[in-house]
Design a protein around this motif. Structure first.
Motif, PDB file in Angstrom:
ATOM      1  N   GLU A 180       3.239  32.684   2.526  1.00 12.57           N
ATOM      2  CA  GLU A 180       3.818  34.288   3.737  1.00 12.57           C
ATOM      3  C   GLU A 180       3.232  34.428   4.457  1.00 12.57           C
ATOM      4  OE1 GLU A 180       5.236  33.844  -1.413  1.00 12.57           O
ATOM      5  OE2 GLU A 180       3.308  34.184   0.277  1.00 12.57           O
ATOM      6  N   ASN A 181       1.916  34.809   4.292  1.00 14.05           N
ATOM      7  CA  ASN A 181       0.945  35.690   5.088  1.00 14.05           C
ATOM      8  C   ASN A 181       1.195  35.042   6.464  1.00 14.05           C
ATOM      9  OD1 ASN A 181      -0.801  37.939   6.337  1.00 14.05           O
ATOM     10  ND2 ASN A 181      -2.375  37.149   6.327  1.00 14.05           N
ATOM     11  N   TYR A 182       1.576  33.422   6.570  1.00 10.78           N
ATOM     12  CA  TYR A 182       1.758  32.608   7.918  1.00 10.78           C
ATOM     13  C   TYR A 182       3.238  32.881   7.730  1.00 10.78           C
ATOM     14  CZ  TYR A 182      -3.092  31.285   6.907  1.00 10.78           C
ATOM     15  OH  TYR A 182      -4.901  30.907   6.775  1.00 10.78           O
ATOM     16  N   LEU A 183       4.209  32.139   7.335  1.00  7.70           N
ATOM     17  CA  LEU A 183       5.983  32.174   7.284  1.00  7.70           C
ATOM     18  C   LEU A 183       6.339  33.194   7.982  1.00  7.70           C
ATOM     19  CD1 LEU A 183       6.661  30.913   4.022  1.00  7.70           C
ATOM     20  CD2 LEU A 183       5.453  29.349   5.840  1.00  7.70           C
ATOM     21  N   ILE A 184       5.685  34.363   7.878  1.00  5.58           N
ATOM     22  CA  ILE A 184       6.226  35.499   8.597  1.00  5.58           C
ATOM     23  C   ILE A 184       5.878  35.560  10.060  1.00  5.58           C
ATOM     24  CG2 ILE A 184       4.329  37.840   8.546  1.00  5.58           C
ATOM     25  CD1 ILE A 184       6.520  39.244   7.526  1.00  5.58           C
ATOM     26  N   ASN A 185       4.899  34.684  10.394  1.00 11.57           N
ATOM     27  CA  ASN A 185       4.199  34.498  12.118  1.00 11.57           C
ATOM     28  C   ASN A 185       5.560  33.861  12.974  1.00 11.57           C
ATOM     29  OD1 ASN A 185       2.053  36.793  11.801  1.00 11.57           O
ATOM     30  ND2 ASN A 185       0.823  35.326  11.393  1.00 11.57           N
ATOM     31  N   LEU A 186       5.452  33.295  11.535  1.00 14.48           N
ATOM     32  CA  LEU A 186       6.987  32.444  12.742  1.00 14.48           C
ATOM     33  C   LEU A 186       8.338  32.520  13.047  1.00 14.48           C
ATOM     34  CD1 LEU A 186       6.400  28.567  10.974  1.00 14.48           C
ATOM     35  CD2 LEU A 186       6.684  29.465  13.447  1.00 14.48           C
ATOM     36  N   GLY A 187       8.620  33.405  14.141  1.00 17.85           N
ATOM     37  CA  GLY A 187       9.643  34.130  14.294  1.00 17.85           C
ATOM     38  C   GLY A 187       9.667  33.093  15.467  1.00 17.85           C
ATOM     39  N   VAL A 188      11.112  32.556  15.173  1.00 14.15           N
ATOM     40  CA  VAL A 188      11.580  31.387  16.069  1.00 14.15           C
ATOM     41  C   VAL A 188      12.184  31.641  17.638  1.00 14.15           C
ATOM     42  CG1 VAL A 188      12.844  29.148  15.532  1.00 14.15           C
ATOM     43  CG2 VAL A 188      12.173  30.775  13.499  1.00 14.15           C
ATOM     44  N   MET A 189      12.168  30.265  18.508  1.00 14.72           N
ATOM     45  CA  MET A 189      12.063  30.309  19.528  1.00 14.72           C
ATOM     46  C   MET A 189      13.067  28.930  19.850  1.00 14.72           C
ATOM     47  SD  MET A 189       8.361  32.139  20.916  1.00 14.72           S
ATOM     48  CE  MET A 189       9.400  32.675  22.896  1.00 14.72           C
ATOM     49  N   PRO A 190      13.429  29.456  20.726  1.00 19.48           N
ATOM     50  CA  PRO A 190      14.794  27.764  21.214  1.00 19.48           C
ATOM     51  C   PRO A 190      14.086  26.802  21.550  1.00 19.48           C
ATOM     52  CG  PRO A 190      15.603  30.113  22.271  1.00 19.48           C
ATOM     53  CD  PRO A 190      14.048  29.943  21.263  1.00 19.48           C
ATOM     54  N   GLU A 191      14.215  25.865  21.492  1.00 23.94           N
ATOM     55  CA  GLU A 191      13.406  24.733  22.350  1.00 23.94           C
ATOM     56  C   GLU A 191      14.341  24.407  23.220  1.00 23.94           C
ATOM     57  OE1 GLU A 191      11.134  20.550  20.861  1.00 23.94           O
ATOM     58  OE2 GLU A 191      13.369  20.621  19.797  1.00 23.94           O
ATOM     59  N   HIS A 192      15.149  24.494  23.113  1.00 22.85           N
ATOM     60  CA  HIS A 192      16.876  24.156  24.475  1.00 22.85           C
ATOM     61  C   HIS A 192      16.145  24.696  25.270  1.00 22.85           C
ATOM     62  CE1 HIS A 192      18.935  27.258  21.858  1.00 22.85           C
ATOM     63  NE2 HIS A 192      19.386  26.882  23.397  1.00 22.85           N
ATOM     64  N   VAL A 193      15.895  25.801  24.867  1.00 24.91           N
ATOM     65  CA  VAL A 193      15.698  27.010  26.498  1.00 24.91           C
ATOM     66  C   VAL A 193      14.100  26.681  27.244  1.00 24.91           C
ATOM     67  CG1 VAL A 193      15.529  29.566  27.193  1.00 24.91           C
ATOM     68  CG2 VAL A 193      17.837  28.540  25.649  1.00 24.91           C
ATOM     69  N   LEU A 194      13.097  26.630  26.028  1.00 23.39           N
ATOM     70  CA  LEU A 194      11.823  27.070  26.567  1.00 23.39           C
ATOM     71  C   LEU A 194      10.602  25.683  26.471  1.00 23.39           C
ATOM     72  CD1 LEU A 194      11.008  30.547  24.260  1.00 23.39           C
ATOM     73  CD2 LEU A 194      12.081  29.458  26.629  1.00 23.39           C
ATOM     74  N   LYS A 195      11.833  24.755  26.019  1.00 22.15           N
ATOM     75  CA  LYS A 195      11.202  23.159  26.102  1.00 22.15           C
ATOM     76  C   LYS A 195      10.326  22.587  27.085  1.00 22.15           C
ATOM     77  CE  LYS A 195      11.530  18.103  24.796  1.00 22.15           C
ATOM     78  NZ  LYS A 195      12.867  17.147  23.786  1.00 22.15           N
ATOM     79  N   ALA A 196      11.221  22.628  28.517  1.00 19.30           N
ATOM     80  CA  ALA A 196      10.603  22.224  29.902  1.00 19.30           C
ATOM     81  C   ALA A 196       9.351  23.616  30.274  1.00 19.30           C
ATOM     82  CB  ALA A 196      11.601  23.009  31.624  1.00 19.30           C
ATOM     83  N   ASP A 197       9.308  24.566  29.617  1.00 18.91           N
ATOM     84  CA  ASP A 197       8.292  25.426  30.421  1.00 18.91           C
ATOM     85  C   ASP A 197       6.872  25.212  29.266  1.00 18.91           C
ATOM     86  OD1 ASP A 197       9.360  27.206  32.083  1.00 18.91           O
ATOM     87  OD2 ASP A 197      10.142  28.685  30.608  1.00 18.91           O
TER      88      ASP A 197
END
Length: 587
Positions: A180-197
């Motif tokens: 959980e000490n790792y899972l809570i670091n994963l604040g999910v971001m949108p691939e469809h918006v940021l993939k190009a960058d």
């Protein structure tokens, strides 16, 4: 080693950075465990409130968050994570992941996402976005992520395997005690918006504070509506946020949440009093007392001791970072003597500092773990009694002699050197300067001349982490994490935050070597009882050796307009808005 959110030394000590919160609880078996979101008291949708921040956020990209205002904005308003932390129970609860379970190898974690998750733009949030975010965290091309070190396991990344849109596996390089000490670091971001960058290696430039609000796609409870960089950020409800209350009403309740940047505490108090600000945390003790007694619309609450602590440490370095011997080894001989450190600890009236100097908004401290950490602070840790006679006895045993008249004694060591040293303290911290003045008076009764030297924070950090040009420092650690593995950089002899003698190539003492060994055992075992015993043993060693002299754990006083429902301030970051989606305006 388990993760520590490693930012700059200054940031770690100045801010309560909430990355990797954990209470140490984890599934005891390998069967999938359903974790339900606690019931929410039913509120009313609509309205807006204004929350005061003491500093301006610097980005809307949580991968780049390195200060408290930015972390509050990005991690708690714009981002949802796989697991979350219930501040009332100090336990993990389900976030975007409705369940997670570790297989028998201790390395493979099966994660199941909630059904029907969406980003604020209405696009589906699925396993691809989790895997994309993990890749973004490890991205070395843009150096976008300050989380990278925190998500490495023995310097190796976690890999991910998609099963389907809702199911994925996270494969750790080795078994860890708390996934959980790792899972809570994963604040999910949108691939469809940021993939190009991401593919262009430009992720570090994404979602700047000046970016158009419509460009920022949220997985959290709010979306950016309007910005005035450095002054104000206005947020609107995310219509696709996944949480609902126990009646099925989609959260958050509020239509709008305004963030007002008010650096000046006097102005913050005035704005609270006249209703221009509805919510504020870490208010001054004087403001807390006035709001408590005036019976107005603003209600003040003491959320209790924070996870951060105030303590003193002495310079135990013998050479600078270039191995050049430091001047004045006489003082360092005093500081290295455990009897001297114990005498200093016994001479400080921490009860008076807590009750009088800090007006009851502090708790006397006897170890390096705040009592706010209900799961891991050792309950029966030996207290440090305020006992001047015991302090003088320890000093005599160490060869020191007190001379002169009782009203103004002078303490000498065996070489007839008068005992005097300087205590550096942040010039920006009034509570620490006030505490330092009391400590100065307490030590004067032993014949010790201690000068208090207020120093700008950046310069103070340079002294203890780069030049080692100091005698003693009153600062502490700004812990934002209940998980014991997050003390890695502070406890390990090789740690950059091992304040009294950082970055040791090998442990300087037997007791530091013992802590290194115990810590390694604690962070690899998966048995919760064994982990507690190992961490309690570490706390005992630090209490016995006193490389840091505990002073107090300061409280987090908060204030809110009485019109706000479900307000339940926490002493852990993000304080009053840990349950922001549940806040509402009373009818």
């Amino acid at each position: 080693m388990p993760p520590v959110f490693r930012l700059t030394v200054a940031t770690l000590l100045l801010s309560s950075l909430l990355i990797g919160l954990s209470c140490g609880e984890r599934p005891a078996t390998n069967a999938p465990v359903e974790v339900k979101t606690p019931d929410v008291t039913s509120g009313v949708r609509g309205g807006e409130i204004t929350y005061r921040l003491a500093g301006a956020p610097t980005t809307f990209n949580y991968l780049l968050a390195e200060d408290e205002p930015t972390i509050i904005i990005t991690l708690y308003l714009l981002t949802s994570r796989l697991v979350e932390f219930d501040h009332k129970t100090q336990r993990f609860v389900a976030g975007l992941a409705e369940s997670w379970a570790t297989e028998g190898d201790g390395k493979t974690v099966n994660v199941k996402l909630r059904e029907g998750l969406k980003f604020s733009d209405g696009q589906a949030l699925n396993a691809d976005d989790v895997i994309f975010t993990l890749g973004a965290i490890y991205d070395e091309r843009s150096q976008a992520s300050g989380l990278r070190d925190a998500m490495l396991v023995d310097d190796e990344p976690i890999t991910a395997k998609k099963i389907d849109d809702r199911n994925l596996q996270l494969i750790f390089p080795k078994a860890v005690s708390s996934v959980e000490n790792y899972l809570i670091n994963l604040g999910v971001m949108p691939e469809h918006v940021l993939k190009a960058d991401f593919e262009a290696g430009k992720l570090a430039g994404s979602w700047k504070i000046t970016a158009p609000p419509e460009a920022i796609v949220s997985s959290g409870p709010f979306v950016v509506a309007k910005t005035a960089a450095g002054r104000r950020v206005e947020f609107a409800r995310n219509p696709h946020y996944y949480k609902t209350d126990n009646k099925g009403t989609r959260l958050p309740y509020l239509d709008k949440l305004n963030i007002e940047v008010i650096e000046d505490a006097n102005k913050a108090f005035v704005d609270l009093s006249r209703g221009a600000v509805d919510l504020a945390d870490k208010i001054r003790p004087t403001d807390f007392a006035e709001l408590t007694n005036n019976g107005g619309a603003i209600v003040a609450k003491d959320a209790g001791p924070g996870l951060g602590v105030d303590h003193i440490w002495f310079n135990l370095n013998t050479a600078d970072t270039k191995d050049k011997p430091l001047a004045n080894q006489v003082k360092r001989a005093w500081f290295a003597d455990r009897r001297f450190r114990r005498a200093i600890a016994a001479a400080v009236d921490r009860d008076s500092i807590s009750t009088n100097t800090l007006q009851g908004l502090a708790t006397p401290l006897h170890g390096f773990v705040s009592p706010a950490n209900k799961m891991w602070a050792k309950k029966d840790l030996a207290k440090i009694n305020y006992d001047r006679a015991a302090a003088e006895k320890l000093l005599r045993e160490a060869g020191f002699q007190k001379r002169g008249n009782p009203e103004s004694p002078i303490l000498y060591d065996e070489q007839n050197n008068a005992v005097e040293f300087s205590l550096a303290v942040q010039i920006e911290s009034d509570p620490r300067k006030l505490a330092a003045a009391v400590i100065q008076q307490d030590l004067a009764k032993l014949g010790i001349k201690m000068s208090v030297v207020p120093i700008e924070t950046g310069a103070l950090m340079d002294k203890w982490s780069k030049t080692y040009d100091y005698d003693a420092i009153l600062l502490g650690i700004a812990q934002g994490d209940t998980e014991p593995s997050s003390y890695q950089n502070f406890l390990l002899s090789s740690g950059a935050l091992h304040q009294w003698q950082p970055d040791q190539k090998t442990p300087a003492t037997e007791w530091e070597a013992k802590i290194d060994k115990l810590f390694d055992e604690m962070t690899t075992t998966r048995d919760i009882k064994t982990r507690y015993e190992l961490f309690a043993n570490i706390q005992d060693i630090v209490r016995d050796e006193l490389p840091v002299i505990p002073i107090v754990a300061r409280h987090v006083p908060s204030a809110a307009n009485s019109k706000i429902g479900n307000w339940s301030p926490s002493s852990i970051l993000p304080y009053s808005i840990w349950n922001v989606e549940q806040l509402y305006i009373k009818p």
